[in-house]
Design a protein around this motif. Structure first.
Motif, mmCIF file in Angstrom:
data_model
loop_
_atom_site.group_PDB
_atom_site.id
_atom_site.type_symbol
_atom_site.label_atom_id
_atom_site.label_comp_id
_atom_site.label_asym_id
_atom_site.label_seq_id
_atom_site.Cartn_x
_atom_site.Cartn_y
_atom_site.Cartn_z
ATOM 1 N N PRO A 36 0.421 8.456 2.053
ATOM 2 C CA PRO A 36 1.869 8.226 2.060
ATOM 3 C C PRO A 36 2.346 7.480 3.308
ATOM 4 C CG PRO A 36 1.399 10.462 1.380
ATOM 5 C CD PRO A 36 0.103 9.876 1.871
ATOM 6 N N LYS A 56 3.811 15.429 4.626
ATOM 7 C CA LYS A 56 4.471 14.521 3.682
ATOM 8 C C LYS A 56 3.801 14.680 2.316
ATOM 9 C CE LYS A 56 5.979 11.022 6.934
ATOM 10 N NZ LYS A 56 7.347 11.485 6.931
ATOM 11 N N GLY A 58 2.390 13.703 -1.404
ATOM 12 C CA GLY A 58 1.730 12.520 -1.957
ATOM 13 C C GLY A 58 0.226 12.682 -1.990
ATOM 14 N N ASN A 80 1.793 18.508 -5.108
ATOM 15 C CA ASN A 80 1.620 18.049 -6.491
ATOM 16 C C ASN A 80 2.384 16.755 -6.763
ATOM 17 O OD1 ASN A 80 0.128 18.512 -8.803
ATOM 18 N ND2 ASN A 80 1.837 19.441 -9.872
ATOM 19 N N ASP A 81 2.532 15.929 -5.727
ATOM 20 C CA ASP A 81 3.288 14.676 -5.797
ATOM 21 C C ASP A 81 2.316 13.509 -6.000
ATOM 22 O OD1 ASP A 81 4.700 12.314 -5.253
ATOM 23 O OD2 ASP A 81 5.893 13.241 -3.673
ATOM 24 N N LEU A 82 2.440 12.843 -7.129
ATOM 25 C CA LEU A 82 1.587 11.692 -7.445
ATOM 26 C C LEU A 82 2.345 10.374 -7.354
ATOM 27 C CD1 LEU A 82 -0.264 13.166 -10.568
ATOM 28 C CD2 LEU A 82 -0.946 13.299 -8.169
ATOM 29 N N SER A 83 3.483 10.371 -6.666
ATOM 30 C CA SER A 83 4.356 9.200 -6.652
ATOM 31 C C SER A 83 3.729 7.973 -5.996
ATOM 32 C CB SER A 83 5.693 9.528 -5.977
ATOM 33 O OG SER A 83 5.496 9.895 -4.623
ATOM 34 N N ASN A 84 2.726 8.142 -5.133
ATOM 35 C CA ASN A 84 2.071 6.989 -4.505
ATOM 36 C C ASN A 84 0.727 6.650 -5.160
ATOM 37 O OD1 ASN A 84 0.837 9.314 -3.364
ATOM 38 N ND2 ASN A 84 0.265 8.184 -1.520
ATOM 39 N N LEU A 85 0.530 7.097 -6.394
ATOM 40 C CA LEU A 85 -0.735 6.851 -7.091
ATOM 41 C C LEU A 85 -1.053 5.364 -7.199
ATOM 42 C CD1 LEU A 85 -3.208 7.955 -8.573
ATOM 43 C CD2 LEU A 85 -1.838 8.045 -10.657
ATOM 44 N N ASP A 86 -0.086 4.534 -7.555
ATOM 45 C CA ASP A 86 -0.343 3.093 -7.676
ATOM 46 C C ASP A 86 -0.760 2.498 -6.331
ATOM 47 O OD1 ASP A 86 0.160 3.068 -10.399
ATOM 48 O OD2 ASP A 86 2.254 2.440 -10.165
ATOM 49 N N GLN A 87 -0.108 2.913 -5.253
ATOM 50 C CA GLN A 87 -0.472 2.431 -3.915
ATOM 51 C C GLN A 87 -1.910 2.833 -3.567
ATOM 52 O OE1 GLN A 87 1.746 4.334 -0.764
ATOM 53 N NE2 GLN A 87 0.273 3.695 0.774
ATOM 54 N N SER A 109 -4.733 11.581 -13.276
ATOM 55 C CA SER A 109 -3.867 11.114 -14.370
ATOM 56 C C SER A 109 -3.715 12.155 -15.463
ATOM 57 C CB SER A 109 -4.410 9.819 -14.949
ATOM 58 O OG SER A 109 -4.352 8.790 -13.971
#
Length: 111
Positions: A36, A56, A58, A80-87, A109
């Protein structure tokens, strides 16, 4: 000898994780651009235990510097935050690290 004890570790924000140097010649550091934004760096020294407080949410990808190309890779999912998976997916994963990261991302995924 070229693996972390778990490929995916899930922790809460504020948890501390310690990587134990059970075998000489290993370390734990972040994969560049695969954690993150704004997180403090993880700078594990060779053959030494290292602890890190995950403040933080991610995904953080961890590697062993000398064995990264052999696939020594781990994901720590915070909150349990996957918001930066694409990064994290866009980071460079050389050699045998590529199939390991593909397996990690497939598992993440699933939810």
């Amino acid at each position: 000898m070229f693996v972390y004890s778990s490929k995916i570790v899930r922790v809460a924000v504020g948890d501390v994780v310690t990587w134990k140097a059970t075998n000489a010649g290993h370390n734990a550091v972040f994969v560049p651009k695969a954690f993150p934004e704004g997180a403090a760096p993880l700078g594990g020294m060779m053959s030494k235990d290292v602890s890190y407080t995950f403040d933080k949410p991610g995904i953080y990808m961890i590697k062993c510097n000398p064995h990264y190309g052999l696939g020594m890779l781990q994901a720590v999912v915070v909150g349990n935050d996957l918001s930066n998976l694409d990064q994290v997916k866009a980071a460079n994963y050389p050699g045998k690290a590529k199939p390991v990261d593909d397996a990690i991302f497939a598992e993440l995924s699933k939810g």
